[in-house]
Design a protein around this motif. Structure first.
Motif, short mmCIF file in Angstrom:
data_model
loop_
_atom_site.label_atom_id
_atom_site.label_comp_id
_atom_site.label_asym_id
_atom_site.label_seq_id
_atom_site.Cartn_x
_atom_site.Cartn_y
_atom_site.Cartn_z
N UNK A 69 0.80 -1.23 0.00
CA UNK A 69 0.00 0.00 0.00
C UNK A 69 0.83 1.28 0.00
N UNK A 70 1.95 1.29 0.76
CA UNK A 70 2.78 2.49 0.77
C UNK A 70 3.35 2.73 -0.63
N UNK A 71 3.88 1.66 -1.22
CA UNK A 71 4.42 1.78 -2.57
C UNK A 71 3.36 2.29 -3.54
N UNK A 72 2.15 1.76 -3.41
CA UNK A 72 1.08 2.14 -4.31
C UNK A 72 0.67 3.60 -4.10
N UNK A 73 0.68 4.06 -2.84
CA UNK A 73 0.36 5.47 -2.57
C UNK A 73 1.37 6.38 -3.26
N UNK A 74 2.66 6.02 -3.13
CA UNK A 74 3.69 6.85 -3.76
C UNK A 74 3.48 6.85 -5.27
N UNK A 75 3.20 5.67 -5.82
CA UNK A 75 2.98 5.55 -7.26
C UNK A 75 1.81 6.45 -7.70
N UNK A 76 0.70 6.37 -6.97
CA UNK A 76 -0.47 7.19 -7.31
C UNK A 76 -0.17 8.68 -7.20
N UNK A 77 0.59 9.02 -6.15
CA UNK A 77 0.83 10.44 -5.90
C UNK A 77 1.63 11.09 -7.02
N UNK A 78 2.35 10.28 -7.77
CA UNK A 78 3.18 10.83 -8.84
C UNK A 78 2.47 10.82 -10.19
N UNK A 79 1.19 10.45 -10.20
CA UNK A 79 0.49 10.32 -11.47
C UNK A 79 -0.82 11.10 -11.47
N UNK A 80 -1.42 11.15 -12.62
CA UNK A 80 -2.67 11.89 -12.75
C UNK A 80 -3.38 11.41 -14.02
N UNK A 81 -4.67 11.56 -14.06
CA UNK A 81 -5.38 11.17 -15.28
C UNK A 81 -5.31 12.30 -16.28
N UNK A 82 -4.95 11.94 -17.50
CA UNK A 82 -4.91 12.96 -18.53
C UNK A 82 -6.04 12.68 -19.51
N UNK A 83 -6.80 13.70 -19.79
CA UNK A 83 -7.90 13.53 -20.73
C UNK A 83 -7.49 14.17 -22.04
N UNK A 84 -7.58 13.38 -23.12
CA UNK A 84 -7.26 13.98 -24.41
C UNK A 84 -8.54 14.12 -25.22
N UNK A 85 -8.56 15.12 -26.06
CA UNK A 85 -9.75 15.38 -26.87
C UNK A 85 -10.95 15.68 -26.00
N UNK A 86 -12.05 15.02 -26.28
CA UNK A 86 -13.27 15.28 -25.52
C UNK A 86 -13.40 14.33 -24.34
N UNK A 122 -13.68 11.15 -24.70
CA UNK A 122 -14.57 10.06 -25.08
C UNK A 122 -13.77 8.94 -25.72
N UNK A 123 -14.30 7.75 -25.65
CA UNK A 123 -13.69 6.63 -26.34
C UNK A 123 -12.51 6.04 -25.61
N UNK A 124 -12.04 4.92 -26.14
CA UNK A 124 -10.93 4.22 -25.48
C UNK A 124 -9.65 5.03 -25.60
N UNK A 125 -8.89 5.06 -24.52
CA UNK A 125 -7.60 5.71 -24.56
C UNK A 125 -7.68 7.22 -24.44
N UNK A 126 -8.89 7.75 -24.35
CA UNK A 126 -9.01 9.19 -24.20
C UNK A 126 -8.57 9.62 -22.81
N UNK A 127 -8.79 8.73 -21.83
CA UNK A 127 -8.33 9.01 -20.47
C UNK A 127 -7.13 8.12 -20.19
N UNK A 128 -5.99 8.74 -19.97
CA UNK A 128 -4.79 7.97 -19.69
C UNK A 128 -4.20 8.45 -18.39
N UNK A 129 -3.55 7.51 -17.69
CA UNK A 129 -2.86 7.89 -16.47
C UNK A 129 -1.43 8.23 -16.86
#
Lengths: 294, 293
Positions: free
Chosen positions: A28-45, A47-54
């Motif tokens: 869990x600690x490792x996973x928290x650090x991993x999450x804290x360094x990332x974010x969801x990126x939305x491309x375009x609108x 919509x669709x597969x791959x539009x939301x990427x971490x």
């Protein structure tokens, strides 16, 4: 006995602890650090597969957590609340422990049990009891004292009271048990030297309690920084507590209400870091000043 | 009373009398402390006896007549969900504390009585867990459980509470003091295996320490709010703490529910206070083992 035969046994005995440690602490600690360094990126609108990427964003989430005004006011509230709780709770615990240990006290057993009793009361129930005691329509206190316990400024004191009530007995017992372990002849020697009970308490007992006081303080610091149960439980009874009253409440809101796990992870790491810095800082200050003579 | 006795009595009285100011002040302070700590518990006992009509009309410190009705109504509330919460709490606290005590005792014994490569590293890591705030763990624990489909299950509340660093520390201190090395050596010479030594020689000697660890874990899990609050969605799996909280949230603006909330709060205290009073003497053992040194 050939030690080689014993070889694997210690590891076998420790397997449950190591497995639990890995699964419920390390991962869990490792996973928290991993999450804290990332974010969801939305491309375009979005919509669709791959539009939301971490995506990896480095320390952006931490920067955001440190710049967050809502979080800062949470820290300030917890700072005020925490210092109030620490001083009053540990002060009372020390006072009661010293009183219990003094030979001339009556009804010591009864008082000890009564003061320790709130330890058996869950934080939710304790807050609920006090919460109702604060309500004008039900409270016997409000019959006597005309104070709005749930007002914008008073609510911090009211909440600190719940924490003091719940925590004073446990800390008292830790200090009292430590006092009982001190050889009695030390006091006799001090008495023969003409020391009064008060002088013995201040000059002999309190210095000997040093390590126990440090321990209870560190535990209390860690607990107050993570305050969550009391403000969350008191919230339904008043509108003076926001959903982000304490930093941990904001973590909860970000993760489970807003659904922003990345911010929540970064904020929880900041909370952990502040807990560690304060605990170690306190230990260091104490070691450098109070115990230098000893 | 003959003069001689009177003399001794008065003599004693003056000696005690000299310390009287010191005696009255601590006693008074402790009694005020005791009153402060007992007051909310006594008040909720009184409040739980009041019928809904009495709650707002009779004096706040007078007993009412509605206790049995309140209890019946609470147990009937939403088909007896309160019973379910009580049972769940017992399962989480009892099961969790048992597992936790077993793991702590074996780990503490091993760390105290064996020399092996990596011992200090393992000990430091396990104890270091004390410093990790629950908050850092709660969210990723939830995510991990939901990934393997175990979020909102009994396991999600039970398992994370089994490993308890401070209990391992206490168990190690206790094993070091309670189990003589010579006894283990004697067992080995008699041909006992390590498993047998642990289960038949070491564990029985550790029972008093294990009782203390069990009690602390039981109370800690019973009182826990954050973990079940995060892990559980289905209110049939709630422990009492989360159950009471939901009752409060739904009842905050409905004074009609106040009776249920107060009765529920009172009933949730009874088992723990009973356990606490019967086990009184155990609390002092080892409580400060970590503090003395």
């Amino acid at each position: 006995m050939r030690p080689s035969q014993r070889g694997a046994w210690p590891y076998l005995f420790l397997t449950p602890a190591i497995v639990l440690f890995t699964l419920f602490l390390a991962v869990p600690i490792g996973y928290t650090v991993y999450l804290a360094l990332r974010r969801t990126k939305v491309s375009g609108l979005g919509l669709g597969r791959g539009a939301r990427r971490e995506v990896y964003v480095g320390f952006d989430n931490f920067a955001a957590a440190l710049a967050d005004a809502e979080l800062w006011s949470g820290w300030l509230r917890v700072l005020g609340y925490g210092s109030l709780v620490l001083v009053v709770m540990l002060g009372l615990a020390l006072l009661f422990a010293l009183m219990l240990d003094s030979a001339r006290v009556r009804l010591a057993r009864f008082s000890r049990i009564a003061i320790f009793l709130p330890y058996a009361v869950p934080g939710v129930a304790a807050t609920l009891l006090w919460g109702f005691l604060y309500l004008p329509s039900l409270s016997p206190i409000r019959d006597v004292l005309d104070v709005d316990f749930l007002g914008a400024t008073t609510v911090t004191y009211s909440m600190a009271n719940v924490a003091v009530w719940g925590g004073v007995g446990f800390n008292m017992l830790v200090l009292y048990t430590t006092l009982r372990a001190i050889p009695r002849d030390l006091y006799e020697a001090a008495r023969l030297d003409g020391a009064s009970e008060l002088q013995i308490a201040v000059r002999v007992k309190i210095p000997l309690l040093g390590p126990a006081i440090v321990l209870t303080t560190v535990f209390s610091i860690i607990a107050t920084i993570q305050v969550f149960t009391e403000p969350t439980t008191l919230r339904p009874l008043t509108n003076t507590i926001s959903s982000t009253w304490s930093p941990l409440m904001k973590v909860y809101r970000d993760a489970f209400v807003t659904g922003d796990l990345y911010s929540a992870a970064a904020t929880s790491i900041v909370i952990a870091a502040i807990s560690l810095v304060l605990s170690f800082g306190f230990l260091r200050v104490v070691r450098n000043h109070a115990f230098r003579e000893g | 009373m003959n003069p001689a006795t009177t003399a001794t009595v008065s003599h004693r009285r003056t000696r005690v009398g000299a310390g009287r100011p010191v005696g009255a002040v601590p006693t008074a302070l402790l009694l005020i402390g005791a009153l402060y700590c007992l007051f909310p518990v006594l008040w909720v006992l009184i409040a739980a006896t009041k019928s809904p009509a009495e709650l707002f009309t009779t004096s706040t410190l007078a007993f009412g007549t509605g206790l049995l009705d309140n209890i019946a109504e609470l147990f009937a509330y939403r088909d007896g969900v309160f019973w379910l919460w009580a049972g769940n709490t017992l399962l989480y606290a009892g099961g969790g504390a048992l597992l936790s005590t077993a793991v702590s005792a074996i780990s503490g014994y091993t760390l105290a009585k064996y020399r092996f490569p990596g011992r200090d590293v393992i000990f430091s890591l396990l104890i270091g867990g004390v410093l990790v705030p629950a908050v850092v763990l709660a969210i990723p624990q939830y995510l991990l459980f939901s990934r393997i489909g175990l979020a909102d299950s009994y396991w999600a509340v039970l398992l994370p509470q089994v490993l308890h660093p401070y209990s391992i520390y206490l168990a190690r201190v206790y094993a070091g003091a309670a189990i003589p090395d010579s006894l283990l050596e004697a067992g080995r010479i008699d041909g006992a295996g390590e498993w047998r030594l642990m289960s038949r020689v070491a564990m029985p000697l550790m029972v008093p320490g294990m009782v203390t660890i069990f009690l602390f874990q039981f109370v800690a899990i019973w009182n826990n709010f954050l973990l079940p609050f995060i892990m559980l969605g289905d209110d049939g799996k709630f422990p009492l703490t989360v159950g009471l909280y939901t009752l409060l949230v739904s009842g905050a603006n409905q004074p009609a529910l106040y009776n249920l909330i107060l009765t529920g709060a009172f009933l949730s205290l009874v088992p723990l206070i009973a356990l606490f009073l019967t086990m009184q003497r155990y609390w002092k053992t080892d409580l400060s083992s970590g503090a003395v040194k």
